[in-house]
Design a protein around this motif. Structure first.
Motif, mmCIF file in Angstrom:
data_model
loop_
_atom_site.group_PDB
_atom_site.id
_atom_site.type_symbol
_atom_site.label_atom_id
_atom_site.label_comp_id
_atom_site.label_asym_id
_atom_site.label_seq_id
_atom_site.Cartn_x
_atom_site.Cartn_y
_atom_site.Cartn_z
ATOM 1 N N PRO A 168 0.834 -0.963 0.134
ATOM 2 C CA PRO A 168 0.099 -0.100 0.229
ATOM 3 C C PRO A 168 0.987 1.410 0.001
ATOM 4 O O PRO A 168 2.034 1.428 0.331
ATOM 5 N N VAL A 169 0.373 2.638 -0.522
ATOM 6 C CA VAL A 169 0.878 3.289 -0.420
ATOM 7 C C VAL A 169 0.269 4.353 0.551
ATOM 8 O O VAL A 169 1.510 5.592 0.670
ATOM 9 N N ARG A 170 -0.497 3.919 1.761
ATOM 10 C CA ARG A 170 -0.548 5.016 2.662
ATOM 11 C C ARG A 170 -1.106 3.767 3.172
ATOM 12 O O ARG A 170 -1.973 3.124 3.538
ATOM 13 N N GLY B 298 -5.962 14.924 5.720
ATOM 14 C CA GLY B 298 -4.958 13.938 4.645
ATOM 15 C C GLY B 298 -3.810 14.653 4.589
ATOM 16 O O GLY B 298 -3.065 15.082 6.022
ATOM 17 N N VAL B 299 -2.431 14.069 4.242
ATOM 18 C CA VAL B 299 -1.716 13.895 3.403
ATOM 19 C C VAL B 299 -1.867 15.048 2.311
ATOM 20 O O VAL B 299 -1.907 14.738 0.937
ATOM 21 N N SER B 300 -0.181 15.214 1.740
ATOM 22 C CA SER B 300 0.628 15.331 0.376
ATOM 23 C C SER B 300 2.067 15.598 0.558
ATOM 24 O O SER B 300 2.307 15.192 1.048
ATOM 25 N N ALA B 301 1.941 15.227 -1.144
ATOM 26 C CA ALA B 301 3.812 14.354 -1.351
ATOM 27 C C ALA B 301 3.260 15.091 -3.094
ATOM 28 O O ALA B 301 2.626 14.541 -3.746
ATOM 29 N N PRO B 302 4.691 15.741 -3.316
ATOM 30 C CA PRO B 302 4.787 15.243 -4.720
ATOM 31 C C PRO B 302 5.182 14.404 -5.882
ATOM 32 O O PRO B 302 5.122 14.267 -6.216
ATOM 33 N N SER B 303 5.552 12.822 -5.162
ATOM 34 C CA SER B 303 5.233 11.823 -4.888
ATOM 35 C C SER B 303 4.634 11.156 -4.683
ATOM 36 O O SER B 303 4.194 10.752 -3.963
ATOM 37 N N VAL B 304 3.794 9.490 -5.488
ATOM 38 C CA VAL B 304 2.756 9.294 -4.965
ATOM 39 C C VAL B 304 3.953 8.147 -3.379
ATOM 40 O O VAL B 304 3.313 7.710 -2.679
ATOM 41 N N ALA B 305 5.222 7.922 -3.856
ATOM 42 C CA ALA B 305 5.987 7.456 -3.262
ATOM 43 C C ALA B 305 6.197 8.647 -2.025
ATOM 44 O O ALA B 305 7.069 7.250 -0.478
ATOM 45 N N GLY B 306 6.049 9.121 -1.798
ATOM 46 C CA GLY B 306 6.205 10.290 -0.607
ATOM 47 C C GLY B 306 5.061 10.560 0.104
ATOM 48 O O GLY B 306 4.602 10.952 1.254
ATOM 49 N N LEU B 307 3.899 9.727 0.063
ATOM 50 C CA LEU B 307 2.457 10.322 0.310
ATOM 51 C C LEU B 307 2.620 9.001 2.293
ATOM 52 O O LEU B 307 2.164 9.007 2.860
ATOM 53 N N ALA B 308 3.156 7.762 1.936
ATOM 54 C CA ALA B 308 3.097 6.759 3.262
ATOM 55 C C ALA B 308 4.231 7.192 4.653
ATOM 56 O O ALA B 308 3.761 6.896 5.355
ATOM 57 N N ALA B 309 4.628 8.330 4.031
ATOM 58 C CA ALA B 309 5.392 9.092 4.916
ATOM 59 C C ALA B 309 5.286 10.333 5.739
ATOM 60 O O ALA B 309 5.672 11.147 6.041
ATOM 61 N N ARG C 258 -6.742 -1.435 7.457
ATOM 62 C CA ARG C 258 -8.132 -1.162 5.898
ATOM 63 C C ARG C 258 -5.940 0.056 4.952
ATOM 64 O O ARG C 258 -5.539 0.687 6.365
ATOM 65 N N ALA C 259 -6.149 0.463 3.932
ATOM 66 C CA ALA C 259 -4.618 0.935 3.618
ATOM 67 C C ALA C 259 -5.268 1.081 2.133
ATOM 68 O O ALA C 259 -5.468 0.865 1.500
ATOM 69 N N VAL C 260 -4.324 2.433 2.082
ATOM 70 C CA VAL C 260 -4.216 2.742 0.565
ATOM 71 C C VAL C 260 -3.714 2.114 -0.320
ATOM 72 O O VAL C 260 -1.805 2.525 -0.132
ATOM 73 N N ARG C 261 -4.276 2.186 -1.779
ATOM 74 C CA ARG C 261 -3.504 1.760 -2.455
ATOM 75 C C ARG C 261 -4.004 2.547 -4.179
ATOM 76 O O ARG C 261 -4.804 2.575 -3.720
ATOM 77 N N ILE C 262 -2.904 1.781 -5.249
ATOM 78 C CA ILE C 262 -3.371 2.661 -6.430
ATOM 79 C C ILE C 262 -3.227 1.230 -7.586
ATOM 80 O O ILE C 262 -2.137 0.528 -7.690
ATOM 81 N N GLY C 263 -3.943 1.957 -8.698
ATOM 82 C CA GLY C 263 -3.390 0.419 -9.952
ATOM 83 C C GLY C 263 -3.685 1.573 -10.809
ATOM 84 O O GLY C 263 -5.097 2.615 -11.033
ATOM 85 N N GLU D 149 20.036 -6.585 -3.750
ATOM 86 C CA GLU D 149 19.408 -5.314 -3.909
ATOM 87 C C GLU D 149 17.756 -5.921 -3.716
ATOM 88 O O GLU D 149 17.226 -6.390 -3.591
ATOM 89 N N TRP D 150 17.858 -4.463 -2.783
ATOM 90 C CA TRP D 150 16.429 -4.010 -1.763
ATOM 91 C C TRP D 150 16.324 -2.755 -2.171
ATOM 92 O O TRP D 150 16.918 -1.433 -2.698
ATOM 93 N N TYR D 151 14.481 -2.885 -2.625
ATOM 94 C CA TYR D 151 13.618 -1.239 -2.346
ATOM 95 C C TYR D 151 13.799 -0.935 -0.703
ATOM 96 O O TYR D 151 13.079 -1.221 -0.159
ATOM 97 N N LEU D 152 13.331 0.082 -0.544
ATOM 98 C CA LEU D 152 13.502 1.008 0.750
ATOM 99 C C LEU D 152 12.257 1.847 0.530
ATOM 100 O O LEU D 152 12.703 3.242 -0.056
ATOM 101 N N ASP D 153 11.084 1.418 1.048
ATOM 102 C CA ASP D 153 10.040 2.795 0.895
ATOM 103 C C ASP D 153 9.443 2.787 2.100
ATOM 104 O O ASP D 153 9.169 2.620 3.311
ATOM 105 N N ALA D 154 9.425 4.379 2.171
ATOM 106 C CA ALA D 154 9.540 4.799 3.435
ATOM 107 C C ALA D 154 8.299 5.153 3.722
ATOM 108 O O ALA D 154 6.990 5.384 3.848
ATOM 109 N N LEU D 155 8.281 4.866 5.607
ATOM 110 C CA LEU D 155 6.679 4.698 6.043
ATOM 111 C C LEU D 155 6.338 5.794 7.045
ATOM 112 O O LEU D 155 5.476 5.867 7.078
#
Length: 505
Positions: free
Chosen positions: A53-55, A82-93, A323-328, A451-457
């Protein structure tokens, strides 16, 4: 907001707080990328992927890209946030901000399902609230100059003296506005529509759009709710949630306008079954209460929705926690009909929407990693061994070099983590993509299993996901004891899968 872009109109969405990177001395510092082209030729590309999920801990999502940020709203209950971020990847944090704190009275409590839409330069926030009694839920609207507010109260919407939730606004290509909502009645929870003379005024009697008359709309309870319009090439669709939210079969159906009169139920054709539903193989259930948003460059349509998972893939549903926020990404078939696809698992990589600037890069350096379920433990190579295939585990923090990891960005969205005492890589044994595969150290050779992805929370925490199979670095059995083994496992939002990165020195 209803926005016309390249033949696409989507009901769009939400709000607030500008993304702030972690800045404490102990936390990893994201590398801020200058915008100049010359700098872009030198600096590595920002990560252009994300994983669902993204949040976390958020439901009934609504999202819009405006004023340089994604704005995500979701149900909080006692207030609108609500929250705001310039990238979807930033919404979780991104830090949560309050958009509206309700006064005492008929709309004091149980604030659900916020949406924002832009009309004639103004932003309107639609939400449902009651006086503490669910039967008294009614629809209300706020107004602002910006998606993040500040908002002022505008009006109560006249949906009749009936239970009313999940309000949305549909703007047709000819400019007409209609309010869409759900109402609990004796025969179940139905969908309704009414004309609007402006964004805050219903100007005619409501008409029933749909009832939960199909078996796939009756899992747990008879429910049709959360209606949201999507208009493509002049064709009008209303997607809605069906069945009880506590059921893993909570899903989406669609109504297509095949007649002329929007206010006539006979003008709408209902899908024969759910068009977006649980993905058992991907451990994703209860996929519903959605919205649509456009990519930053306006070229793509995306769905945002909430879903539920479990620690072992057992089907579950929820009307509250989990429940968590997802996108597609939304695609279109040969006839131009929207295709929502299949809900993505937590281990599937999703390319960011077109025009998204990408996630912040975690700065290279030496870090210690502690699991959230016991911050007193650190990720380490067992017995400080320098041997190939030495086991990786958690152990009480002792300041040893075998509890420190040199993190380096690979330039493709992934990172390598080398044990400071041996120089060997954090590695999934045998390059296995299987659940519960062991984690070891091994000489670095550039394989995906190293190799690993680091997704900020947020608050310095990250989910650490293997590139080989997308599975998360996991303290086996969520044990808290020193010496607990570390494996990879599907990410289910467990505290034993969330790691705090703290820079050493």
């Amino acid at each position: 907001m209803a926005k016309v872009l390249s033949g696409l109109v989507v009901g769009a969405s939400l709000v607030l707080s500008a993304f702030l990177p972690i800045t404490s001395d102990a936390a990893p510092t994201p590398v801020k990328q200058p915008q100049a082209q010359a700098a872009a030729d030198v600096l590595p590309a920002r990560p252009n992927t994300v994983r669902n999920p993204v949040r976390e801990s958020a439901a009934d999502p609504w999202m819009v890209f405006a004023e340089g940020n994604y704005h995500l709203l979701y149900t909080h209950g006692d207030k609108l946030v609500g929250v705001s971020a310039p990238s979807v990847a930033g919404l979780a944090a991104a830090p949560q901000q309050t958009l509206w704190q309700p006064p005492a009275g008929e709309a004091c409590c149980n604030l659900w399902a916020p949406e924002i839409h832009q009309f004639d330069g103004k932003w309107y926030l639609y939400y449902t609230a009651d006086n503490g009694n669910d039967a008294m839920h009614r629809m209300f609207v706020l107004e602002a100059d910006h998606p993040m507010g500040p908002y002022t109260f505008k009006a109560k919407l006249d949906t009749g003296d009936f239970h009313s939730i999940d309000g949305s606004v549909m703007k047709l290509p000819d400019g007409r506005l209609f309010h869409l909502w759900s109402s609990g009645r004796a025969n179940g929870q139905n969908l309704y529509v009414a004309p609007m003379s402006n964004p805050w005024t219903i100007s005619g009697p409501p008409a029933q759009l749909a009832t939960p008359d199909q078996p796939w709309e009756q899992n747990g309870r008879k429910v049709t709710e959360g209606p949201v319009s999507l208009i493509h090439n002049g064709k009008v669709y209303i997607y809605y949630s069906a069945s009880a939210c506590e059921s893993p079969d909570y899903s989406l159906g669609v109504l297509e306008l095949t007649g002329a009169d929007v206010l006539s139920q006979s003008a709408w054709t209902k899908s024969s079954g759910p068009v977006f539903k649980r993905n058992d193989a991907g451990w994703v259930f209860g996929t519903g209460h959605h919205g649509f948003f456009t990519s930053p460059d306006g070229k793509e349509a995306w769905i945002v929705y909430h879903g539920v998972t479990s620690s072992n893939g057992t089907p579950v549903g929820s009307c509250s926690s989990g429940r968590a926020v997802r996108i597609g990404k939304v695609s279109y078939d040969a006839a131009g009909k929207p295709q929502l696809g299949v809900p993505k698992s937590s281990w599937e990589t999703v390319t960011l929407p077109s025009g998204d600037p990408g996630a912040d890069i975690v700065a290279d350096g030496t870090y210690k990693l502690s699991p959230k379920n016991n911050p007193g433990n650190l990720l380490e190579v067992a017995s400080c061994s320098t041997a190939d295939a030495a086991n990786v585990q958690v152990w009480t923090a002792n300041g040893g070099a075998c509890q420190q990891w040199k993190v380096t960005y690979n330039g493709d969205g992934s990172y390598k983590l080398l044990a400071a005492h041996s120089g060997k890589a954090l590695d999934v044994a045998n390059c296995s993509a299987a659940n519960h595969a062991d984690v070891i150290q091994w000489p670095y050779w550039g394989g995906d299993c190293q190799e690993w992805y680091l997704d900020a929370l947020g608050n310095g925490y990250y989910k650490v996901l293997s590139k080989i199979g997308g599975k998360a670095l996991d303290v086996d059995g969520c044990a808290t004891a020193a010496g607990a083994d570390v494996r990879v496992w599907p990410y289910w939002q467990g505290a034993c899968q969330q790691w705090k990165l703290e820079k050493v020195g």
